[in-house]
Design a protein around this motif. Structure first.
Motif, PDB file in Angstrom:
ATOM      1  N   ALA A  92       0.813  -1.212   0.000  1.00 17.40           N
ATOM      2  CA  ALA A  92       0.000   0.000   0.000  1.00 17.40           C
ATOM      3  C   ALA A  92       0.848   1.264   0.000  1.00 17.40           C
ATOM      4  O   ALA A  92       0.583   2.209  -0.754  1.00 17.40           O
ATOM      5  CB  ALA A  92      -0.933  -0.001   1.216  1.00 17.40           C
TER       6      ALA A  92
ATOM      7  N   LYS B  64       4.074   1.785  -0.899  1.00 12.45           N
ATOM      8  CA  LYS B  64       4.999   2.016  -2.000  1.00 12.45           C
ATOM      9  C   LYS B  64       4.352   1.994  -3.385  1.00 12.45           C
ATOM     10  O   LYS B  64       4.888   2.592  -4.323  1.00 12.45           O
ATOM     11  CB  LYS B  64       6.136   0.997  -1.933  1.00 12.45           C
ATOM     12  CG  LYS B  64       7.010   1.147  -0.688  1.00 12.45           C
ATOM     13  CD  LYS B  64       8.161   0.157  -0.711  1.00 12.45           C
ATOM     14  CE  LYS B  64       9.071   0.334   0.503  1.00 12.45           C
ATOM     15  NZ  LYS B  64      10.189  -0.663   0.502  1.00 12.45           N
TER      16      LYS B  64
ATOM     17  N   GLY C 287       0.556   1.816  -3.642  1.00 14.49           N
ATOM     18  CA  GLY C 287      -0.818   2.308  -3.555  1.00 14.49           C
ATOM     19  C   GLY C 287      -1.872   1.283  -3.893  1.00 14.49           C
ATOM     20  O   GLY C 287      -3.002   1.642  -4.251  1.00 14.49           O
ATOM     21  N   TYR C 288      -1.530  -0.022  -3.769  1.00 16.77           N
ATOM     22  CA  TYR C 288      -2.438  -1.084  -4.177  1.00 16.77           C
ATOM     23  C   TYR C 288      -2.685  -2.093  -3.055  1.00 16.77           C
ATOM     24  O   TYR C 288      -1.954  -2.142  -2.057  1.00 16.77           O
ATOM     25  CB  TYR C 288      -1.888  -1.819  -5.400  1.00 16.77           C
ATOM     26  CG  TYR C 288      -1.874  -0.987  -6.655  1.00 16.77           C
ATOM     27  CD1 TYR C 288      -3.016  -0.305  -7.067  1.00 16.77           C
ATOM     28  CD2 TYR C 288      -0.728  -0.887  -7.443  1.00 16.77           C
ATOM     29  CE1 TYR C 288      -3.010   0.451  -8.227  1.00 16.77           C
ATOM     30  CE2 TYR C 288      -0.718  -0.134  -8.605  1.00 16.77           C
ATOM     31  CZ  TYR C 288      -1.864   0.535  -8.996  1.00 16.77           C
ATOM     32  OH  TYR C 288      -1.869   1.283 -10.136  1.00 16.77           O
TER      33      TYR C 288
ATOM     34  N   ALA D 175      -7.168  -0.462  -4.501  1.00 17.08           N
ATOM     35  CA  ALA D 175      -6.252   0.588  -4.079  1.00 17.08           C
ATOM     36  C   ALA D 175      -5.783   0.277  -2.656  1.00 17.08           C
ATOM     37  O   ALA D 175      -6.120  -0.749  -2.073  1.00 17.08           O
ATOM     38  CB  ALA D 175      -6.936   1.949  -4.153  1.00 17.08           C
ATOM     39  N   ALA D 176      -4.987   1.164  -2.087  1.00 17.78           N
ATOM     40  CA  ALA D 176      -4.411   0.923  -0.766  1.00 17.78           C
ATOM     41  C   ALA D 176      -5.493   0.596   0.256  1.00 17.78           C
ATOM     42  O   ALA D 176      -6.579   1.174   0.243  1.00 17.78           O
ATOM     43  CB  ALA D 176      -3.624   2.151  -0.319  1.00 17.78           C
TER      44      ALA D 176
ATOM     45  N   ARG E  84       7.340   0.423  -6.868  1.00 24.99           N
ATOM     46  CA  ARG E  84       6.466   1.526  -7.279  1.00 24.99           C
ATOM     47  C   ARG E  84       5.234   0.961  -7.971  1.00 24.99           C
ATOM     48  O   ARG E  84       5.135  -0.240  -8.222  1.00 24.99           O
ATOM     49  CB  ARG E  84       7.196   2.430  -8.273  1.00 24.99           C
ATOM     50  CG  ARG E  84       7.665   1.698  -9.532  1.00 24.99           C
ATOM     51  CD  ARG E  84       8.430   2.598 -10.493  1.00 24.99           C
ATOM     52  NE  ARG E  84       8.996   1.861 -11.610  1.00 24.99           N
ATOM     53  CZ  ARG E  84       8.357   1.581 -12.743  1.00 24.99           C
ATOM     54  NH1 ARG E  84       7.107   1.991 -12.906  1.00 24.99           N
ATOM     55  NH2 ARG E  84       8.953   0.908 -13.713  1.00 24.99           N
ATOM     56  N   ALA E  85       4.305   1.844  -8.275  1.00 22.49           N
ATOM     57  CA  ALA E  85       3.228   1.508  -9.204  1.00 22.49           C
ATOM     58  C   ALA E  85       3.780   1.572 -10.619  1.00 22.49           C
ATOM     59  O   ALA E  85       4.592   2.448 -10.944  1.00 22.49           O
ATOM     60  CB  ALA E  85       2.057   2.467  -9.041  1.00 22.49           C
TER      61      ALA E  85
END
Length: 472
Positions: free
Chosen positions: A133, A135, A137-138, A158-159, A180-181
Motif C-alpha cells: 500500500a 509504495k 498504492g495497491y 487501491a491501498a 512503485r506503481a
C-alpha cells in the motif's frame, strides 16, 4: 565450446517455444490450497507428476504459510524465459527458483525458495500489505509475471482494500521489495485483473474483473445485471507505462478475465475469456489482434447456457432456470495449437484447435463436477464431484493438462452451496491431433488436501501460461 556466461543461464529459460516444448517434462506440480474459514494456514503443496515414480499423483510436499486468512489464489515464478529480452537478466544469476504467493484477501505476499529441496520450499520473505500500500498504492494482489524491470503484480484494489483504481505494482527481481506503481498514465483504466504482453511489440495488455467490494462477498446480482463488472481490454506502451487504447467488448460481456497471448514473439494476437453475458448467460472467448494501426477484438467462441430445473440450482441461479457455463479460465498450448476453455458452471473443459485463431474448431471435451448432473472422475465413479473444471494449466510439450476445481471462496459458496471439496485432475492429449482423456491414475483429492480448497497450478520448469519467449 560454450562460454561461462552461456553455461550460467538457467536451463529453464527457453529462447523459443520450440525449445520449451523439447525440454524435459515436469516432475512436480505446485498447487496452492486455502482454508475458507481462515482458521488454519493456507499451504503450498507439491504433487508428484512423474509417471515412473511410486508416488505418482500424490501430495509429496506440504508447506504451511505463517499467517491465516490469506486466501491463496494465483501465484507464480520470480523469473521466466522473458529474461532473455531484458539486458543482463539471463546472465546475472537470475533463476526460476522462487514462488511468489499473493494473498488475495490479506494483501500479503509470501516468497518461497524451491531450492535445494523442490518438494519442500522454504519461506524466505513476506511482503506485508502495508508495504504494498505504501509504495505502490495497491491491495488485493492477484496475478504476477516477471517483467522488463521487475516482477509485475496485478492488484484489484487501491491501498487498504479501497475501491480506487486497481493496477500493477513492480517488485524488485532480487529483493522482492515493492518499488512503485507501474502505471505512469492510466488513462480510463479503473478495473484490473490479468496482465500480459507482446514483448517484441512493446505492448502490455490488461483485463478487468472488479474492485474488492464487488468481489469479496460473491457475485452481486444487481451489479451484474447493471453490467458494472469489467468488460474491456486495455493496451499499453510497455516501456513507458502509458495507456494507449481501450477496447470495449460490450457492456453485456461481464468479467473479462484470463489473457493468453500467442507464444510466437512476433505475433500480435491472443485470447481473452469472458465469464458471462447478461443477455443470455452464455460465456465467450475473444481474439484480440492488430489491424490498421490499432488494436481490435472479436468474439470467436460462444458457449451457451444449459437449461436446468430450478430445484437443482443454487439460489443465485434459480430465477434463470439454467446453468451458465461460466468461463473462468483459458489456456493456450505453447505451440499455439490448442486453446483450453474451463466452464466452471457446467464442469466442462473444452479443447479447441486454434491453428486458425480466427476460426477455432472444437476437438475435445471432458466433464468433471458441475453445478448440476455432477460428473464423477473415472478413478472414483461412485463419488460425484463438487466444484467444476476451473484453473487449467498445460505442460510445455502440450501433452498434459492439469485442472483444479475452486474459483474463489465466496463465489464457491454461492454456486456450490453444499461445498466444493478439493480435487486435482490430469488429462492427456495428443498435441498433433487433439482429443482429451482423463488419467485414472492421477487424482489427488479430498483429505489429501487436508480439508483445504485448491486453486492454481504451476509446473516445475515452467508451463504454458507463465513464459514469454523472445526468439521465433
Amino acid at each position: 565450446m560454450s562460454s561461462a556466461t552461456e553455461r550460467d543461464v538457467d536451463p529453464t529459460f527457453y529462447r523459443s517455444p520450440g525449445e520449451a516444448i523439447s525440454a524435459p517434462a515436469e516432475r512436480l506440480a505446485y498447487v496452492v490450497a486455502f482454508d475458507r474459514t481462515a482458521e488454519r494456514p493456507d499451504a503450498l503443496t507439491a504433487i508428484d507428476t512423474d509417471p515412473e515414480s511410486a508416488t505418482f499423483g500424490q501430495v509429496v510436499g506440504w508447506t504451511d504459510l505463517p499467517t491465516r486468512g490469506d486466501e491463496l489464489h494465483h501465484f507464480g515464478w520470480n523469473a521466466c524465459s522473458s529474461a532473455f529480452a531484458h539486458a543482463g537478466h539471463h546472465t546475472s544469476g537470475l533463476r526460476r527458483r522462487y514462488l511468489l504467493l499473493p494473498g488475495i484477501r490479506s494483501s500479503n505476499l509470501h516468497v518461497f525458495d524451491t531450492h535445494p529441496d523442490p518438494r519442500h520450499p522454504k519461506l524466505v520473505r513476506t511482503v506485508a500489505a502495508e508495504e504494498l500500500a505504501a509504495k505502490a498504492g495497491y491491495s488485493r494482489p492477484h496475478t504476477l509475471h516477471c517483467g522488463p524491470d521487475g516482477i509485475y503484480l496485478s492488484c484489484l484494489g487501491a491501498a487498504d482494500g479501497a475501491d480506487g483504481p486497481g493496477g500493477i505494482a513492480v517488485l524488485d527481481h532480487d529483493s522482492f521489495d515493492v518499488v512503485r506503481a507501474w502505471e505512469v498514465d492510466r488513462g480510463p483504466q479503473r478495473l484490473a485483473y490479468d496482465v500480459w504482453w507482446h514483448l517484441n511489440r512493446n505492448t502490455m495488455i490488461t483485463s478487468e474483473w472488479g474492485t474488492p467490494s464487488m468481489l469479496e462477498n460473491g457475485v452481486d446480482p444487481d451489479l451484474l445485471l447493471r453490467n458494472e463488472y469489467g468488460h474491456a481490454l486495455h493496451f499499453w506502451d510497455l516501456a513507458e507505462g502509458r495507456h494507449v487504447q481501450r477496447v470495449d467488448l460490450g457492456a453485456q460481456h461481464q468479467m473479462v478475465l484470463e489473457l493468453r497471448p500467442s507464444h510466437d514473439p512476433n505475433a500480435t494476437w491472443g485470447f481473452a475469456g469472458v465469464v458471462v453475458s447478461t443477455e443470455d448467460l452464455s460465456a465467450s472467448v475473444w481474439r484480440w489482434f492488430r489491424a490498421d494501426d490499432e488494436w481490435r477484438a472479436e468474439k470467436v467462441i460462444t458457449v451457451h447456457a444449459e437449461p436446468a430445473p430450478a430445484d437443482q440450482l443454487p439460489p443465485v441461479l434459480r430465477p434463470f432456470g439454467a446453468v451458465p457455463p461460466l468461463v473462468t479460465d483459458i489456456n493456450l498450448s505453447v505451440d499455439d495449437r490448442f486453446l483450453y476453455v474451463s466452464c466452471w458452471g457446467t464442469g466442462e473443459l473444452k479443447q479447441f484447435d486454434v491453428t486458425d485463431p480466427e476460426h477455432p474448431r472444437e476437438t475435445g471435451s471432458v466433464r468433471l463436477g458441475g453445478i448440476t448432473a455432477r460428473a464423477a472422475h473415472p478413478a472414483a465413479p461412485a463419488e460425484p464431484l463438487a466444484g467444476g473444471s476451473q484453473m487449467v494449466e498445460v505442460s510445455r510439450d502440450g501433452r498434459r493438462i492439469y485442472l483444479t476445481n475452486s474459483l474463489y471462496g465466496a463465489w464457491d459458496d454461492q454456486f456450490y452451496p453444499d461445498g466444493v471439496g478439493a480435487w486435482l485432475a490430469k488429462l492427456d492429449t495428443d498435441p498433433g491431433t487433439g482429443g482429451l482423456t482423463v488419467d485414472e491414475a492421477f487424482f489427488p483429492h479430498g483429505e489429501q488436501f487436508r480439508g483445504l480448497r485448491v486453486h492454481q497450478v504451476r509446473l516445475e520448469g515452467g508451463d504454458a501460461s507463465s513464459d514469454s519467449y523472445c526468439y521465433p
